[in-house]
Design a protein around this motif. Structure first.
Motif, PDB file in Angstrom:
ATOM      1  N   CYS A 198      27.311  35.832  86.210  1.00  0.00           N
ATOM      2  CA  CYS A 198      28.330  36.364  85.318  1.00  0.00           C
ATOM      3  C   CYS A 198      29.689  36.368  86.007  1.00  0.00           C
ATOM      4  N   GLY A 199      29.731  35.947  87.244  1.00  0.00           N
ATOM      5  CA  GLY A 199      30.986  36.028  87.992  1.00  0.00           C
ATOM      6  C   GLY A 199      31.308  34.729  88.695  1.00  0.00           C
ATOM      7  N   TYR A 200      31.822  34.873  89.898  1.00  0.00           N
ATOM      8  CA  TYR A 200      32.210  33.730  90.721  1.00  0.00           C
ATOM      9  C   TYR A 200      31.995  34.166  92.164  1.00  0.00           C
ATOM     10  N   PRO A 201      31.898  33.201  93.093  1.00  0.00           N
ATOM     11  CA  PRO A 201      31.676  33.574  94.500  1.00  0.00           C
ATOM     12  C   PRO A 201      32.750  34.543  94.990  1.00  0.00           C
ATOM     13  N   GLY A 202      32.321  35.632  95.595  1.00  0.00           N
ATOM     14  CA  GLY A 202      33.250  36.600  96.156  1.00  0.00           C
ATOM     15  C   GLY A 202      33.796  37.615  95.158  1.00  0.00           C
ATOM     16  N   ILE A 203      33.250  37.655  93.949  1.00  0.00           N
ATOM     17  CA  ILE A 203      33.737  38.635  92.957  1.00  0.00           C
ATOM     18  C   ILE A 203      33.514  40.048  93.491  1.00  0.00           C
ATOM     19  N   LYS A 204      34.469  40.931  93.237  1.00  0.00           N
ATOM     20  CA  LYS A 204      34.366  42.322  93.674  1.00  0.00           C
ATOM     21  C   LYS A 204      33.513  43.099  92.662  1.00  0.00           C
ATOM     22  N   PRO A 205      32.736  44.083  93.141  1.00  0.00           N
ATOM     23  CA  PRO A 205      31.895  44.874  92.233  1.00  0.00           C
ATOM     24  C   PRO A 205      32.669  45.406  91.031  1.00  0.00           C
ATOM     25  N   ARG A 206      33.905  45.901  91.278  1.00  0.00           N
ATOM     26  CA  ARG A 206      34.707  46.478  90.194  1.00  0.00           C
ATOM     27  C   ARG A 206      35.043  45.429  89.140  1.00  0.00           C
ATOM     28  N   ASP A 207      35.374  44.216  89.577  1.00  0.00           N
ATOM     29  CA  ASP A 207      35.708  43.147  88.627  1.00  0.00           C
ATOM     30  C   ASP A 207      34.480  42.728  87.832  1.00  0.00           C
ATOM     31  N   CYS A 208      33.329  42.749  88.486  1.00  0.00           N
ATOM     32  CA  CYS A 208      32.074  42.391  87.817  1.00  0.00           C
ATOM     33  C   CYS A 208      31.732  43.416  86.739  1.00  0.00           C
ATOM     34  N   THR A 209      31.776  44.700  87.085  1.00  0.00           N
ATOM     35  CA  THR A 209      31.413  45.726  86.104  1.00  0.00           C
ATOM     36  C   THR A 209      32.452  45.802  84.985  1.00  0.00           C
ATOM     37  N   ARG A 210      33.688  45.466  85.288  1.00  0.00           N
ATOM     38  CA  ARG A 210      34.733  45.441  84.264  1.00  0.00           C
ATOM     39  C   ARG A 210      34.428  44.363  83.215  1.00  0.00           C
ATOM     40  N   LYS A 211      33.757  43.295  83.636  1.00  0.00           N
ATOM     41  CA  LYS A 211      33.339  42.243  82.706  1.00  0.00           C
ATOM     42  C   LYS A 211      32.110  42.678  81.914  1.00  0.00           C
ATOM     43  N   GLY A 212      31.556  43.840  82.248  1.00  0.00           N
ATOM     44  CA  GLY A 212      30.372  44.336  81.551  1.00  0.00           C
ATOM     45  C   GLY A 212      29.071  43.801  82.111  1.00  0.00           C
ATOM     46  N   CYS A 213      29.084  43.410  83.386  1.00  0.00           N
ATOM     47  CA  CYS A 213      27.896  42.827  83.993  1.00  0.00           C
ATOM     48  C   CYS A 213      27.325  43.731  85.083  1.00  0.00           C
ATOM     49  N   CYS A 214      26.163  43.340  85.597  1.00  0.00           N
ATOM     50  CA  CYS A 214      25.479  44.083  86.669  1.00  0.00           C
ATOM     51  C   CYS A 214      25.946  43.545  88.020  1.00  0.00           C
ATOM     52  N   PHE A 215      25.991  44.404  89.022  1.00  0.00           N
ATOM     53  CA  PHE A 215      26.343  43.958  90.373  1.00  0.00           C
ATOM     54  C   PHE A 215      25.351  44.520  91.374  1.00  0.00           C
ATOM     55  N   ARG A 216      24.711  43.629  92.131  1.00  0.00           N
ATOM     56  CA  ARG A 216      23.851  44.032  93.249  1.00  0.00           C
ATOM     57  C   ARG A 216      24.061  43.038  94.373  1.00  0.00           C
ATOM     58  N   ALA A 217      24.564  43.523  95.508  1.00  0.00           N
ATOM     59  CA  ALA A 217      24.947  42.648  96.618  1.00  0.00           C
ATOM     60  C   ALA A 217      23.754  42.298  97.520  1.00  0.00           C
ATOM     61  N   HIS A 218      22.678  41.882  96.922  1.00  0.00           N
ATOM     62  CA  HIS A 218      21.493  41.433  97.656  1.00  0.00           C
ATOM     63  C   HIS A 218      20.564  40.777  96.661  1.00  0.00           C
TER      64      HIS A 218
END
Length: 99
Positions: free
Chosen positions: A64-84
């Motif tokens: 849902c993002g791009y390489p290096g997307i920040k967690p805040r930018d990911c959740t702002r897009k309405g997506c899930c973020f898990r750095a693993h």
């Protein structure tokens, strides 16, 4: 689904025509219950309840993002973020599941 037909009689909305048979009612995707007089016997089922969840299996993630997307930018897009774990998208779409 049977649970979708658990609609209290006074909240039933008519689905079909007067005198419709149980078989005909079910064939058009409606619920049939003739146990209560003077309410619709052939009625619309309840809407399915759905909720959004972040998929558990990291290998089923849809990016849902791009390489290096920040967690805040990911959740702002309405997506899930898990750095693993490594090698899978860390920013990924929700899955919709029925409750």
């Amino acid at each position: 689904a049977k649970c979708q037909c658990k609609v209290v009689p006074r909240e039933r909305t008519n689905c079909g025509y007067p005198g419709i048979s149980a078989a005909e009612c079910k064939k058009i995707g409606c619920c049939f219950n003739a146990s209560v007089p003077s309410v619709p016997w052939c009625y619309n089922p309840k809407q399915k309840k759905v909720k959004k969840v972040c998929p558990n299996d990291p290998y089923n993630r849809i990016n849902c993002g791009y390489p290096g997307i920040k967690p805040r930018d990911c959740t702002r897009k309405g997506c899930c973020f898990r750095a693993h774990p490594a090698g899978v998208p860390w920013c990924f779409y929700h899955r919709t599941v029925e409750e």
